[in-house]
Design a protein around this motif. Structure first.
Motif, PDB file in Angstrom:
ATOM      1  N   THR A 168       0.829  -1.200   0.000  1.00 46.04           N
ATOM      2  CA  THR A 168       0.000   0.000   0.000  1.00 46.04           C
ATOM      3  C   THR A 168       0.869   1.258   0.000  1.00 46.04           C
ATOM      4  N   SER A 169       1.991   1.204   0.703  1.00 46.67           N
ATOM      5  CA  SER A 169       2.854   2.373   0.872  1.00 46.67           C
ATOM      6  C   SER A 169       3.805   2.605  -0.295  1.00 46.67           C
ATOM      7  N   ASN A 170       4.035   1.582  -1.120  1.00 42.59           N
ATOM      8  CA  ASN A 170       5.004   1.685  -2.209  1.00 42.59           C
ATOM      9  C   ASN A 170       4.307   1.394  -3.538  1.00 42.59           C
ATOM     10  N   ASP A 171       4.475   2.300  -4.490  1.00 39.98           N
ATOM     11  CA  ASP A 171       3.840   2.109  -5.798  1.00 39.98           C
ATOM     12  C   ASP A 171       4.289   0.809  -6.444  1.00 39.98           C
ATOM     13  N   VAL A 172       5.580   0.502  -6.336  1.00 42.57           N
ATOM     14  CA  VAL A 172       6.127  -0.733  -6.886  1.00 42.57           C
ATOM     15  C   VAL A 172       6.910  -1.428  -5.780  1.00 42.57           C
ATOM     16  N   MET A 173       6.507  -2.634  -5.448  1.00 47.27           N
ATOM     17  CA  MET A 173       7.110  -3.397  -4.353  1.00 47.27           C
ATOM     18  C   MET A 173       7.519  -4.762  -4.880  1.00 47.27           C
ATOM     19  N   VAL A 185      12.265   2.261 -13.351  1.00 47.10           N
ATOM     20  CA  VAL A 185      11.121   2.252 -12.442  1.00 47.10           C
ATOM     21  C   VAL A 185      11.604   2.353 -10.991  1.00 47.10           C
ATOM     22  N   PRO A 186      11.134   3.367 -10.251  1.00 51.51           N
ATOM     23  CA  PRO A 186      11.465   3.418  -8.825  1.00 51.51           C
ATOM     24  C   PRO A 186      10.691   2.329  -8.084  1.00 51.51           C
ATOM     25  N   PHE A 187      11.374   1.599  -7.216  1.00 52.89           N
ATOM     26  CA  PHE A 187      10.714   0.512  -6.498  1.00 52.89           C
ATOM     27  C   PHE A 187      11.376   0.306  -5.139  1.00 52.89           C
ATOM     28  N   GLN A 188      10.631  -0.376  -4.275  1.00 55.28           N
ATOM     29  CA  GLN A 188      11.150  -0.820  -2.991  1.00 55.28           C
ATOM     30  C   GLN A 188      11.210  -2.334  -3.036  1.00 55.28           C
ATOM     31  N   SER A 189      12.070  -2.898  -2.189  1.00 54.74           N
ATOM     32  CA  SER A 189      12.167  -4.357  -2.169  1.00 54.74           C
ATOM     33  C   SER A 189      12.276  -4.849  -0.736  1.00 54.74           C
ATOM     34  N   GLN A 198       8.584  -8.012 -22.328  1.00 58.52           N
ATOM     35  CA  GLN A 198       8.861  -8.274 -23.743  1.00 58.52           C
ATOM     36  C   GLN A 198       7.691  -7.875 -24.640  1.00 58.52           C
ATOM     37  N   ASP A 199       6.462  -8.034 -24.145  1.00 52.97           N
ATOM     38  CA  ASP A 199       5.266  -7.699 -24.923  1.00 52.97           C
ATOM     39  C   ASP A 199       4.867  -6.226 -24.815  1.00 52.97           C
ATOM     40  N   GLY A 200       5.548  -5.465 -23.951  1.00 49.65           N
ATOM     41  CA  GLY A 200       5.186  -4.071 -23.742  1.00 49.65           C
ATOM     42  C   GLY A 200       4.058  -3.883 -22.746  1.00 49.65           C
ATOM     43  N   GLU A 201       3.530  -5.001 -22.218  1.00 49.88           N
ATOM     44  CA  GLU A 201       2.410  -4.915 -21.272  1.00 49.88           C
ATOM     45  C   GLU A 201       2.828  -4.329 -19.926  1.00 49.88           C
ATOM     46  N   LEU A 202       4.067  -4.583 -19.517  1.00 56.22           N
ATOM     47  CA  LEU A 202       4.523  -4.072 -18.218  1.00 56.22           C
ATOM     48  C   LEU A 202       4.595  -2.552 -18.253  1.00 56.22           C
ATOM     49  N   GLU A 203       5.128  -2.006 -19.325  1.00 55.08           N
ATOM     50  CA  GLU A 203       5.200  -0.551 -19.458  1.00 55.08           C
ATOM     51  C   GLU A 203       3.800   0.059 -19.445  1.00 55.08           C
ATOM     52  N   THR A 204       2.880  -0.562 -20.166  1.00 51.92           N
ATOM     53  CA  THR A 204       1.491  -0.086 -20.199  1.00 51.92           C
ATOM     54  C   THR A 204       0.872  -0.124 -18.803  1.00 51.92           C
ATOM     55  N   LEU A 205       1.050  -1.239 -18.096  1.00 53.71           N
ATOM     56  CA  LEU A 205       0.502  -1.379 -16.741  1.00 53.71           C
ATOM     57  C   LEU A 205       1.051  -0.295 -15.817  1.00 53.71           C
ATOM     58  N   LEU A 206       2.357  -0.096 -15.862  1.00 48.70           N
ATOM     59  CA  LEU A 206       2.982   0.903 -14.994  1.00 48.70           C
ATOM     60  C   LEU A 206       2.460   2.301 -15.307  1.00 48.70           C
ATOM     61  N   LYS A 207       2.397   2.642 -16.585  1.00 47.41           N
ATOM     62  CA  LYS A 207       1.911   3.967 -16.974  1.00 47.41           C
ATOM     63  C   LYS A 207       0.450   4.167 -16.579  1.00 47.41           C
ATOM     64  N   GLU A 208      -0.367   3.119 -16.754  1.00 48.95           N
ATOM     65  CA  GLU A 208      -1.782   3.211 -16.369  1.00 48.95           C
ATOM     66  C   GLU A 208      -1.942   3.479 -14.877  1.00 48.95           C
ATOM     67  N   HIS A 209      -0.973   3.014 -14.086  1.00 50.32           N
ATOM     68  CA  HIS A 209      -1.021   3.219 -12.639  1.00 50.32           C
ATOM     69  C   HIS A 209      -0.241   4.455 -12.204  1.00 50.32           C
ATOM     70  N   GLY A 210       0.233   5.245 -13.167  1.00 51.74           N
ATOM     71  CA  GLY A 210       0.915   6.493 -12.843  1.00 51.74           C
ATOM     72  C   GLY A 210       2.331   6.316 -12.340  1.00 51.74           C
ATOM     73  N   VAL A 211       2.944   5.169 -12.651  1.00 50.48           N
ATOM     74  CA  VAL A 211       4.323   4.915 -12.229  1.00 50.48           C
ATOM     75  C   VAL A 211       5.251   5.401 -13.345  1.00 50.48           C
ATOM     76  N   PRO A 212       6.225   6.270 -13.007  1.00 55.53           N
ATOM     77  CA  PRO A 212       7.129   6.776 -14.046  1.00 55.53           C
ATOM     78  C   PRO A 212       7.983   5.675 -14.657  1.00 55.53           C
ATOM     79  N   VAL A 213       8.102   5.716 -15.989  1.00 53.79           N
ATOM     80  CA  VAL A 213       8.898   4.755 -16.737  1.00 53.79           C
ATOM     81  C   VAL A 213       9.812   5.550 -17.658  1.00 53.79           C
TER      82      VAL A 213
END
Length: 110
Positions: free
Chosen positions: A14-19, A46-50, A93-108
């Motif tokens: 919840t606290s991190n856009d990408v975890m 992509v900024p992320f936490q781990s 590889q299919d470009g779906e990850l970039e689309t998903l991230l952009k749809e969720h407002g995550v900078p790419v």
């Protein structure tokens, strides 16, 4: 799964856009699958936490129960479980990850 572990995971996603739940750290991944997901996220800028599941056996088992997915790494975007290494790689590889991230407002990175 202990309530404390489930709450920790919920707070993380919840606290991190990408975890990313992984084996090792982004600087020193401890398995090839975790390294591959790190490579993809880094390449995309992509900024992320781990979280390193090897440091915490409860977290390692807890994340599998939480997602009902048997393996690590596990990637979450805006609280939503995306998948493990194979799924993330295919989506990249299919470009779906970039689309998903952009749809969720995550900078790419372009």
């Amino acid at each position: 799964m202990a309530d404390a572990v489930a709450q920790r995971i919920q707070n993380d996603i919840t606290s991190n856009d990408v975890m990313l739940y992984m084996k090792g750290t982004p600087m020193f991944p401890q398995c090839g699958f975790s390294a591959r997901v790190i490579q993809i996220l880094t390449h995309m800028g992509v900024p992320f936490q781990s979280a390193n599941v090897l440091e915490d056996p409860e977290l390692r088992e807890g994340i599998k129960a939480f997602s009902q997915w048997p393996t690590v790494p596990q990637l979450y975007v805006k609280g939503e479980f995306v998948g493990g290494c194979d799924i993330v790689t295919e989506m990249f590889q299919d470009g779906e990850l970039e689309t998903l991230l952009k749809e969720h407002g995550v900078p790419v990175k372009a």
